[in-house]
Design a protein around this motif. Structure first.
Motif, mmCIF file in Angstrom:
data_model
loop_
_atom_site.group_PDB
_atom_site.id
_atom_site.type_symbol
_atom_site.label_atom_id
_atom_site.label_comp_id
_atom_site.label_asym_id
_atom_site.label_seq_id
_atom_site.Cartn_x
_atom_site.Cartn_y
_atom_site.Cartn_z
ATOM 1 N N VAL A 150 0.966 -1.193 0.007
ATOM 2 C CA VAL A 150 0.434 -0.625 0.157
ATOM 3 C C VAL A 150 0.457 1.540 -0.145
ATOM 4 O O VAL A 150 1.987 1.390 0.942
ATOM 5 N N ALA A 188 2.396 4.737 1.063
ATOM 6 C CA ALA A 188 2.073 5.455 2.826
ATOM 7 C C ALA A 188 0.970 6.422 2.651
ATOM 8 O O ALA A 188 1.408 6.878 4.281
ATOM 9 N N ASP A 240 -1.750 7.708 1.381
ATOM 10 C CA ASP A 240 -3.352 7.487 1.231
ATOM 11 C C ASP A 240 -3.889 5.489 1.616
ATOM 12 O O ASP A 240 -4.790 5.342 1.458
ATOM 13 N N ASN A 241 -2.979 4.565 1.731
ATOM 14 C CA ASN A 241 -3.201 3.706 2.041
ATOM 15 C C ASN A 241 -3.589 2.538 0.559
ATOM 16 O O ASN A 241 -4.506 1.893 1.125
ATOM 17 N N LYS A 242 -3.417 3.010 -0.005
ATOM 18 C CA LYS A 242 -4.335 2.574 -1.252
ATOM 19 C C LYS A 242 -3.392 1.697 -1.927
ATOM 20 O O LYS A 242 -1.868 1.570 -2.242
ATOM 21 N N GLN A 287 -0.900 -0.013 14.171
ATOM 22 C CA GLN A 287 -0.988 0.737 13.639
ATOM 23 C C GLN A 287 -0.482 2.053 13.827
ATOM 24 O O GLN A 287 0.406 2.545 13.166
ATOM 25 N N ALA A 314 2.487 1.873 11.395
ATOM 26 C CA ALA A 314 2.476 1.956 10.258
ATOM 27 C C ALA A 314 2.734 3.924 10.482
ATOM 28 O O ALA A 314 2.812 4.975 9.338
ATOM 29 N N GLU A 315 2.118 4.293 11.390
ATOM 30 C CA GLU A 315 2.431 6.204 11.387
ATOM 31 C C GLU A 315 3.857 6.473 11.609
ATOM 32 O O GLU A 315 4.103 6.995 11.114
ATOM 33 N N ARG A 333 5.341 5.896 8.470
ATOM 34 C CA ARG A 333 4.955 6.941 7.254
ATOM 35 C C ARG A 333 5.815 8.386 7.356
ATOM 36 O O ARG A 333 5.971 9.208 6.630
ATOM 37 N N GLN A 368 6.058 3.289 0.966
ATOM 38 C CA GLN A 368 5.019 1.838 0.065
ATOM 39 C C GLN A 368 5.518 0.795 1.224
ATOM 40 O O GLN A 368 6.263 1.688 2.356
ATOM 41 N N PHE A 386 -2.620 -4.650 7.156
ATOM 42 C CA PHE A 386 -3.056 -3.648 5.683
ATOM 43 C C PHE A 386 -4.076 -5.151 5.621
ATOM 44 O O PHE A 386 -4.968 -5.042 4.849
#
Ligand code: C2E
Ligand code: CA
Ligand code: CA
Ligand code: CA
Length: 275
Positions: free
Chosen positions: A47, A49, A51-53, A237, A240-241, A244, A250, A256
């Motif tokens: 994904v 980083a 927009d998490n898409k 989380q 991830a934070e 980011r 990525q 995720f």
């Protein structure tokens, strides 16, 4: 005590026999598995980083064994390398991943793991060129992940092969970054597009300030070298934070999504890319 000792010895002997037999059986079955169509690829989202898409998927091989069930790569890749079938398995993986990705929405890329043994033993650029031609996949949508072990063994030949690969228009990622001996010098010497930070650093970051410092350094190194930085093994989380914040581009991990079977991937694509 003597009798006990012999008894113990005898026990190990029997166990060793059982292990040797088990190993021989695995070898025989591995040689047949490709023909029997028992390998499958699962796909884990990578994904973005920002927009998490999802921007693509890493192909991860599994052996769908009729009796043993889903066998994980840790249990058979090394044996496949030792008995030489990694070459056929590796070729199959590249072809299969390209075919799969050719059916995904156009912006998504597929990342394929290459074993050093496979890389050395084959004309890898020819295999990739054929797989791209057969599937119609655009080269820019294929990424190859290699580890440092490859670079140690025969740097000049490897550099030539990597250069051939890149000339096709595919991208190359250095996998498991930070776990080897001289990752840094290889980054300067070889034309990588991306660094994948090993999951051991990500696992340690919450507890360990040194791990956080190392992660910051790798991220800024990637920026300096104009390489993308992917962090793997992201499970929380908090991780991830942090990743980011230090400008990893990525993220990948159970937080995720787990690696998805082809069926699960189809519904994942529907929910994320429904038009
Ligand atoms: P890898 O390339 O470092 O792949 C990442 C591994 O981490 C995968 O294990 C993946 O399922 C796992 N993983 C993903 N997210 C998380 C997470 O959040 N936490 C944790 N703890 N683990 C996570 P897997 O699928 O068992 O693959 C293991 C290794 O086997 C791979 O490590 C790669 O080196 C090798 N491998 C997998 N597929 C292939 C293949 O098609 N060809 C070759 N040559 N090697 C492969
Ligand atoms: Ca990988
Ligand atoms: Ca890795
Ligand atoms: Ca690994």
């Amino acid at each position: 005590a003597k009798a006990d000792g012999r008894g113990v010895y005898r026990f190990f002997e029997i166990q060793m026999d059982a292990e040797a037999r088990e190993r021989r059986m695995l070898e025989v079955e591995l040689r047949e598995a490709l023909k029997a169509g028992e390998f499958v690829l699962h796909y884990q989202p990578l994904v973005s980083a920002d927009d998490n898409k999802p921007s693509g998927f890493e192909a991860l091989i599994r052996w769908n064994h009729p009796i043993r069930g889903m066998v994980q790569p840790a249990e058979f890749i090394t044996i496949a390398e030792q008995i030489g079938v990694i070459r056929e398995i590796g070729d199959w993986t590249i072809r299969e991943a390209c075919m799969a990705a050719s059916r995904w929405p156009n912006e998504l890329l597929v990342a394929v793991n290459l074993s050093a043994k496979h890389f050395e033993a084959s004309d890898i650029a020819a295999v990739v060129r054929d797989a791209l031609a057969q599937s119609g996949l655009s080269p820019s949508r294929l990424e190859l992940e290699i580890t440092e072990s490859l670079l140690i063994e025969c740097p000049d030949e490897v550099l030539a092969k990597l250069t051939d690969l890149k000339a096709l228009g595919v991208t190359v990622a250095m996998d498991d970054f930070g776990t080897g001996y001289s990752s840094l010098s290889y980054l300067l010497k070889f034309p990588f597009d991306k660094i994948k930070i090993d999951k051991s650093f990500v696992a340690a970051l919450t507890e360990d300030a040194v791990a956080r410092d190392i992660l910051r350094s790798i991220a800024s190194l990637g920026k300096t070298l104009r390489m993308h930085i992917t962090a793997e093994g992201v499970e929380t989380q908090t991780q991830a934070e942090f990743l980011r914040k230090i400008a990893c581009t990525q993220l990948q991990g159970y937080y995720f999504a787990k690696p998805l079977s082809e069926l699960d991937l189809a519904s994942y694509l529907l929910t994320h890319f429904a038009t």
